[in-house]
Write a protein that holds these residues in place. Structure first.
Motif, short mmCIF file in Angstrom:
data_model
loop_
_atom_site.label_atom_id
_atom_site.label_comp_id
_atom_site.label_asym_id
_atom_site.label_seq_id
_atom_site.Cartn_x
_atom_site.Cartn_y
_atom_site.Cartn_z
N ALA A 90 45.39 45.31 54.59
CA ALA A 90 45.16 44.44 53.44
C ALA A 90 43.71 44.47 52.98
O ALA A 90 43.28 43.65 52.21
CB ALA A 90 45.58 43.01 53.74
N GLU A 91 42.99 45.40 53.44
CA GLU A 91 41.60 45.65 53.05
C GLU A 91 40.74 44.41 53.10
O GLU A 91 40.10 44.04 52.12
CB GLU A 91 41.56 46.32 51.68
N PRO A 92 40.67 43.71 54.22
CA PRO A 92 39.85 42.49 54.29
C PRO A 92 38.38 42.69 53.99
O PRO A 92 37.86 42.69 53.79
CB PRO A 92 40.04 41.98 55.70
N GLY A 93 37.72 43.58 54.07
CA GLY A 93 36.32 43.72 53.69
C GLY A 93 36.14 44.65 52.51
O GLY A 93 35.06 45.15 52.31
N ALA A 94 37.23 44.86 51.74
CA ALA A 94 37.13 45.76 50.59
C ALA A 94 36.06 45.25 49.63
O ALA A 94 35.91 44.06 49.40
CB ALA A 94 38.46 45.87 49.87
N ALA A 95 35.33 46.19 49.10
CA ALA A 95 34.29 45.85 48.13
C ALA A 95 34.94 45.41 46.82
O ALA A 95 36.03 45.86 46.49
CB ALA A 95 33.40 47.06 47.88
N PRO A 96 34.29 44.55 46.09
CA PRO A 96 34.81 44.22 44.76
C PRO A 96 34.63 45.42 43.84
O PRO A 96 33.78 46.27 44.06
CB PRO A 96 33.94 43.05 44.32
N LEU A 97 35.46 45.48 42.84
CA LEU A 97 35.30 46.51 41.81
C LEU A 97 33.94 46.29 41.16
O LEU A 97 33.58 45.16 40.85
CB LEU A 97 36.42 46.35 40.78
N PRO A 98 33.13 47.34 41.00
CA PRO A 98 31.81 47.14 40.40
C PRO A 98 31.91 46.51 39.01
O PRO A 98 32.79 46.85 38.22
CB PRO A 98 31.24 48.55 40.29
N ALA A 99 31.03 45.59 38.73
CA ALA A 99 31.03 44.90 37.44
C ALA A 99 30.54 45.82 36.33
O ALA A 99 29.60 46.61 36.54
CB ALA A 99 30.13 43.66 37.52
N LEU A 100 31.16 45.72 35.18
CA LEU A 100 30.70 46.49 34.02
C LEU A 100 29.24 46.15 33.74
O LEU A 100 28.85 44.98 33.78
CB LEU A 100 31.55 46.20 32.80
N GLY A 101 28.44 47.16 33.51
CA GLY A 101 27.03 46.97 33.22
C GLY A 101 26.14 46.93 34.45
O GLY A 101 24.92 46.97 34.33
#
Length: 171
Positions: free
Chosen positions: A27-38
């Protein structure tokens, strides 16, 4: 975009994110967030699976597409041929691409790339490289880094062929 295509795309993205997490990453517990636009997207060197090397300076002033994938991912199997087409059409125009395999072992990724005839630059996302390029949740994940080093587009889940081809607009 028509509603049916939008609904199908978002269903696939949600399914990929929920069902295709690597079992070793439960369940990807430490998965990085999707990079924010900009946001600024820093780069690190990477050893490529074909024996070459990706150097961050290669992407300075150029568009770079980062593509997290796996040989066992059915959605990646649908998107990877489109990434190859994008690479073939865009590299002469300055496109840079770095595909990051999350396979358990690099030899699995190498065998898959050879079997499919893919030539886009690919690296194995081992523990060291994963610190530099943390994988966002889901598969596949595609992030476009602009000529100025900032995120132009970030997608979780499978992109349709026309959506991958449209990435060339950033060149």
């Amino acid at each position: 975009m028509n509603v049916a295509r939008w609904n199908r795309r978002h269903w696939l993205q949600g399914t990929a994110a929920l069902l295709l997490a690597d079992p070793g990453r439960a369940a990807e517990p430490g998965a990085a967030p999707l990079p924010a636009l900009g946001s600024v997207l820093p780069l690190a060197p990477a050893s490529l699976l074909d024996g070459g090397r990706f150097e961050p300076r290669e992407a300075e002033g150029r568009v770079l597409v980062l593509y997290w994938w796996a040989s066992w991912c059915p959605f990646c199997a649908e998107q990877s041929p489109e990434m190859q087409k994008l690479w073939d059409a865009g590299r002469a125009r300055g496109l840079r691409l770095l595909a990051l395999s999350i396979d358990r072992r690099p030899d699995e990724a190498v065998a898959y790339l050879r079997r499919k005839g893919y030539t886009f630059p690919a690296a194995w996302l081992g523990p060291e490289l994963a610190r530099a390029y943390p994988k966002p949740e889901g598969l596949p994940v595609t992030v476009v880094r602009g000529k100025d080093g900032r995120v132009l587009q970030a997608e979780q889940g499978q992109m349709f062929p026309e959506d991958v081809a449209e990435l060339a607009r950033w060149l």
